[in-house]
Write a protein that holds these residues in place. Structure first.
Motif, short mmCIF file in Angstrom:
data_model
loop_
_atom_site.label_atom_id
_atom_site.label_comp_id
_atom_site.label_asym_id
_atom_site.label_seq_id
_atom_site.Cartn_x
_atom_site.Cartn_y
_atom_site.Cartn_z
N ARG A 36 0.82 -1.23 -0.18
CA ARG A 36 -0.01 -0.10 0.13
C ARG A 36 0.71 1.28 0.13
O ARG A 36 0.29 2.42 -0.05
N VAL A 37 2.06 1.11 0.03
CA VAL A 37 3.12 2.29 -0.06
C VAL A 37 3.35 2.87 -1.22
O VAL A 37 3.88 1.77 -2.21
N GLU A 38 3.09 4.07 -1.62
CA GLU A 38 3.39 4.63 -2.95
C GLU A 38 4.55 5.22 -3.18
O GLU A 38 4.39 6.56 -2.89
N PRO A 39 5.55 5.04 -3.33
CA PRO A 39 6.74 5.70 -3.02
C PRO A 39 7.07 6.81 -4.18
O PRO A 39 7.51 7.89 -3.84
N GLY A 40 6.34 6.51 -5.24
CA GLY A 40 6.28 7.66 -6.37
C GLY A 40 5.68 8.66 -5.98
O GLY A 40 5.87 10.18 -6.50
N GLY A 41 4.75 8.73 -4.96
CA GLY A 41 3.97 10.03 -4.35
C GLY A 41 4.64 10.65 -3.51
O GLY A 41 4.08 11.70 -2.68
N VAL A 42 5.77 10.37 -2.62
CA VAL A 42 6.56 10.79 -1.84
C VAL A 42 7.04 12.36 -2.18
O VAL A 42 7.87 12.55 -3.17
N THR A 43 6.85 13.44 -1.13
CA THR A 43 7.29 14.69 -1.44
C THR A 43 7.96 15.06 -0.07
O THR A 43 7.70 14.70 1.11
N VAL A 44 8.76 16.32 -0.09
CA VAL A 44 9.22 16.88 1.09
C VAL A 44 8.96 18.26 1.08
O VAL A 44 8.78 18.90 -0.19
N SER A 45 9.11 19.27 2.02
CA SER A 45 8.77 20.58 1.96
C SER A 45 9.36 21.15 3.00
O SER A 45 9.63 20.38 3.95
N ALA A 46 9.71 22.56 2.99
CA ALA A 46 10.02 23.28 4.08
C ALA A 46 8.96 23.36 5.13
O ALA A 46 7.77 23.40 5.09
N GLU A 47 9.59 23.33 6.41
CA GLU A 47 8.38 23.29 7.46
C GLU A 47 7.39 24.37 7.42
O GLU A 47 6.40 24.23 7.68
N ASP A 48 8.10 25.67 7.00
CA ASP A 48 7.05 26.86 7.06
C ASP A 48 6.76 26.96 5.75
O ASP A 48 5.81 28.14 5.57
N GLN A 49 6.78 26.09 4.89
CA GLN A 49 6.15 26.40 3.45
C GLN A 49 5.80 24.83 3.10
O GLN A 49 6.08 24.49 1.79
N GLN A 50 4.99 24.10 3.63
CA GLN A 50 4.34 22.99 3.48
C GLN A 50 3.56 23.04 2.00
O GLN A 50 3.55 21.73 1.68
N GLY A 51 3.07 24.08 1.84
CA GLY A 51 2.43 23.95 0.41
C GLY A 51 3.39 23.94 -0.78
O GLY A 51 2.89 23.50 -2.06
N VAL A 52 4.76 24.17 -0.85
CA VAL A 52 5.58 23.95 -1.70
C VAL A 52 6.31 22.46 -1.61
O VAL A 52 7.15 22.44 -0.73
N ARG A 53 5.92 21.77 -2.44
CA ARG A 53 6.45 20.25 -2.45
C ARG A 53 7.36 20.11 -3.44
O ARG A 53 7.59 20.63 -4.60
N HIS A 54 8.64 19.11 -2.94
CA HIS A 54 9.79 18.85 -3.85
C HIS A 54 9.39 17.26 -3.79
O HIS A 54 9.47 16.50 -3.10
N TRP A 55 9.54 16.69 -5.04
CA TRP A 55 9.20 15.30 -5.31
C TRP A 55 10.71 14.73 -4.85
O TRP A 55 11.71 15.03 -5.01
N VAL A 56 10.34 13.33 -4.40
CA VAL A 56 11.51 12.73 -4.05
C VAL A 56 11.93 11.66 -5.08
O VAL A 56 13.26 11.43 -5.35
N PHE A 57 10.90 11.09 -5.85
CA PHE A 57 11.32 9.96 -6.77
C PHE A 57 11.14 10.49 -8.34
O PHE A 57 9.92 11.53 -8.46
N CYS A 58 11.63 10.04 -9.36
CA CYS A 58 11.24 10.39 -10.65
C CYS A 58 9.93 10.16 -11.05
O CYS A 58 8.98 10.89 -11.44
#
Length: 93
Positions: A36-58
């Protein structure tokens, strides 16, 4: 209401590079434990800008099915399997 729930698990890292590395590692470990884990959907963000996401996987679709398992912004050819990438590797996807 949906039959699916999404887990948001805040984990901190000192910078974007280390956040992506930690997120990739956690996603790969969890994916081995549950389909059930979907690695392709993983993103990271700055704590104070959680609406700005950075993709982790291609996560690009690959010919014949499946998705690329390499980090976002990689320069090597897309692959179904993660591998050690050498900085400055030849571009191409």
């Amino acid at each position: 209401m949906s039959d699916r729930w999404v887990i948001h698990l805040p984990v901190t890292a000192p910078d974007l590079l280390r956040a992506r590395i930690l997120a990739r590692t956690a996603a790969r470990v969890l994916a081995r434990l549950s389909a059930r884990v979907e690695p392709g959907g993983v993103t990271v963000s700055a704590e104070d800008q959680q609406g700005v996401r950075h993709w982790v996987f291609c996560d690009r679709r690959l010919p014949g099915g499946g998705r690329c398992a390499l980090p976002a912004d990689h320069t090597a050819l897309c692959s179904r399997r993660a591998r050690n990438l050498v900085p400055g590797s030849p571009p191409g996807r």
